[in-house]
Design an enzyme around this catalytic site. Structure first.
Site, short mmCIF file in Angstrom:
data_model
loop_
_atom_site.label_atom_id
_atom_site.label_comp_id
_atom_site.label_asym_id
_atom_site.label_seq_id
_atom_site.Cartn_x
_atom_site.Cartn_y
_atom_site.Cartn_z
N GLY A 14 77.53 71.37 6.75
CA GLY A 14 76.42 71.32 7.57
C GLY A 14 75.85 69.98 8.21
O GLY A 14 76.40 69.03 8.39
N ASP A 61 71.95 70.55 -9.63
CA ASP A 61 71.70 72.08 -8.78
C ASP A 61 69.85 71.11 -9.38
O ASP A 61 68.89 71.26 -10.27
CB ASP A 61 71.04 73.32 -10.12
CG ASP A 61 70.73 74.50 -9.38
OD1 ASP A 61 69.97 74.37 -8.26
OD2 ASP A 61 70.95 75.33 -9.83
N TYR A 150 59.20 80.25 3.76
CA TYR A 150 60.71 79.09 4.94
C TYR A 150 59.43 78.34 4.82
O TYR A 150 59.82 76.86 4.72
CB TYR A 150 61.88 79.62 5.01
CG TYR A 150 61.92 78.74 5.55
CD1 TYR A 150 63.75 77.99 4.75
CD2 TYR A 150 62.94 78.09 6.69
CE1 TYR A 150 64.27 77.09 5.26
CE2 TYR A 150 63.41 76.62 7.44
CZ TYR A 150 64.29 76.68 6.37
OH TYR A 150 65.12 75.77 7.17
N VAL A 183 70.79 75.06 14.22
CA VAL A 183 72.11 74.10 13.85
C VAL A 183 73.21 75.15 13.09
O VAL A 183 73.20 75.44 12.57
CB VAL A 183 71.81 73.05 13.35
CG1 VAL A 183 72.50 72.10 12.95
CG2 VAL A 183 70.41 72.26 13.47
N1 LIG Z 1 70.88 74.99 9.73
C1 LIG Z 1 70.10 75.59 10.30
O1 LIG Z 1 69.49 75.94 11.39
C2 LIG Z 1 68.81 74.56 10.35
C3 LIG Z 1 67.65 74.46 11.00
C4 LIG Z 1 66.70 73.37 10.58
C5 LIG Z 1 66.55 72.95 9.28
N2 LIG Z 1 67.04 73.74 8.61
C6 LIG Z 1 66.92 72.63 6.90
O2 LIG Z 1 68.35 71.16 6.61
C7 LIG Z 1 68.69 71.48 5.70
C8 LIG Z 1 70.30 71.76 5.14
O3 LIG Z 1 70.89 72.76 5.74
P1 LIG Z 1 72.09 73.29 6.40
O4 LIG Z 1 72.20 74.24 7.53
O5 LIG Z 1 72.93 72.01 6.88
O6 LIG Z 1 72.83 74.33 5.06
P2 LIG Z 1 73.91 74.09 4.55
O7 LIG Z 1 75.36 73.64 5.49
O8 LIG Z 1 73.73 76.01 4.36
O9 LIG Z 1 74.43 73.48 3.17
C9 LIG Z 1 73.23 72.88 2.39
C10 LIG Z 1 73.27 71.91 1.44
O10 LIG Z 1 72.19 71.94 0.71
C11 LIG Z 1 73.60 72.00 -0.85
N3 LIG Z 1 72.41 72.62 -1.78
C12 LIG Z 1 72.25 73.77 -1.49
N4 LIG Z 1 71.33 74.33 -2.70
C13 LIG Z 1 71.08 73.31 -3.44
C14 LIG Z 1 70.76 73.12 -4.76
N5 LIG Z 1 69.84 74.24 -5.56
N6 LIG Z 1 71.14 72.21 -5.04
C15 LIG Z 1 71.53 70.71 -5.26
N7 LIG Z 1 72.75 71.36 -3.30
C16 LIG Z 1 71.78 72.25 -2.83
C17 LIG Z 1 74.91 72.94 -0.66
O11 LIG Z 1 75.67 72.54 -1.56
P3 LIG Z 1 76.51 73.35 -2.37
O12 LIG Z 1 76.03 74.69 -2.54
O13 LIG Z 1 77.52 73.21 -3.44
O14 LIG Z 1 75.17 72.79 -4.05
C18 LIG Z 1 74.70 72.45 0.46
O15 LIG Z 1 75.82 70.79 0.46
C19 LIG Z 1 68.01 72.35 4.80
O16 LIG Z 1 66.89 71.79 4.14
C20 LIG Z 1 67.37 73.65 5.59
O17 LIG Z 1 66.85 73.77 4.97
C21 LIG Z 1 68.48 73.44 8.52
#
Ligand SMILES: NC(=O)c1ccc[n+]([C@@H]2O[C@H](COP(=O)([O-])OP(=O)(O)OC[C@H]3O[C@@H](n4cnc5c(N)ncnc54)[C@H](OP(=O)(O)O)[C@@H]3O)[C@@H](O)[C@H]2O)c1
Length: 254
Positions: A14, A61, A150, A183
């Site tokens: 992501g 983690d 959240y 996203v």
């Molecule tokens: N997607 C959306 O619609 C959206 C909207 C607003 C904000 N955000 C924010 O954007 C950020 C990234 O989200 P994303 O949408 O790109 O999510 P994603 O595709 O699910 O990717 C999450 C990433 O974080 C890592 N991660 C999760 N838990 C972790 C932990 N405990 N320790 C270390 N690494 C961890 C995962 O790798 P591992 O599983 O290998 O640890 C992965 O690399 C987040 O903070 C989310 O709240 C997302």
């Protein structure tokens, strides 16, 4: 030859992956942090091959205080300076606050708030000593809206970043909160929420989002809300009564 190093949390999917790609393309050496070590190694190999930068992997983690401490130590390391930190890793919970076990709520708070605060603190201290550096904290438009625990966690991240930028900019340390809307990433899949439950118009692509975010960071902004759609939503949210906002709170949660 790259002389700048960026540490990105959550770079295996992501938004974090888009940051890792675009920062490597800009010539940054990288330190990549996530839990899945094999996936981290794969991403690192791809980035080294595509951009010729040095990439270090740091499996951790961020919800575990001992493992988080290794990341804090890395960003505070005076011998191997980290110039830019992207606190991106995060996840959401499908159910609302009281329907979750309190330990699930605590685990989310540990990653979304505690890890972001502690890494920002460790990195910011080392950067202030050197007189330069930057921290991009990936927050959310949810921080402007009544979106449960959240949204409350993301409100903390946005406020802390905005305040820290105003306070430490004079010492050469920049902070910026990136506030995305929906996203297309693994985020909703991991939450077991269907992407189809939010209108198509609201979905952003991670690459576009990160391009806009880095542009805003280069411009010196302390908050980045990519896309006209979400700029409008956050502006309206600031002037809308909380009760009315609450009517939209279940959007994207089926
Ligand atoms: N997607 C959306 O619609 C959206 C909207 C607003 C904000 N955000 C924010 O954007 C950020 C990234 O989200 P994303 O949408 O790109 O999510 P994603 O595709 O699910 O990717 C999450 C990433 O974080 C890592 N991660 C999760 N838990 C972790 C932990 N405990 N320790 C270390 N690494 C961890 C995962 O790798 P591992 O599983 O290998 O640890 C992965 O690399 C987040 O903070 C989310 O709240 C997302």
């Amino acid at each position: 030859m790259s002389q700048r190093t960026a540490l990105v949390t959550g770079p295996t999917a992501g938004i974090g992956r888009a940051f890792a790609d675009q920062l490597a393309a800009r010539g940054h050496d990288l330190v990549l942090v996530a839990r899945d070590a094999a996936r981290l190694e794969e991403v690192a190999a791809e980035l080294r091959a595509a951009h010729g930068v040095a990439v270090e992997v740091l499996p951790a983690d961020l919800g575990d205080r001992e493992q988080l401490a290794t990341v804090e130590a890395r960003v505070a390391d005076r011998e191997r300076p980290v110039d830019l930190v992207v606190n991106n890793a995060g996840f959401g919970l499908k159910k609302p606050f009281l329907a979750n076990d309190v330990e699930q709520e605590q685990a989310m708070l540990d990653v979304l708030v505690t890890a972001v605060m502690r890494i920002s603190h460790a990195a910011g201290g080392a950067m202030a000593e050197r007189g330069h550096g930057g921290v991009i904290n990936v927050s959310s438009v949810a921080g402007y809206l009544p979106r449960g625990s959240y949204g409350a966690a993301k409100a903390y991240v946005t406020r802390l970043s905005q305040w820290a930028d105003a306070t430490y900019r004079g010492q050469g340390v920049r902070f910026m909160a990136l506030c995305p809307g929906f996203v297309r990433t693994e985020f909703h899949e991991r939450m077991e929420v269907k992407q189809a439950s939010a209108p198509k118009l609201l979905w952003l692509e991670a690459d576009d989002l990160v391009r806009d975010a880095l542009h805003d960071f280069d411009k010196g902004r302390s908050i980045s809300v990519p896309s006209v759609r979400y700029k409008a939503i956050t502006t309206v949210a600031r002037y809308t009564p909380t009760g009315l906002q609450a009517r939209f709170q279940s959007l994207g949660r089926k």
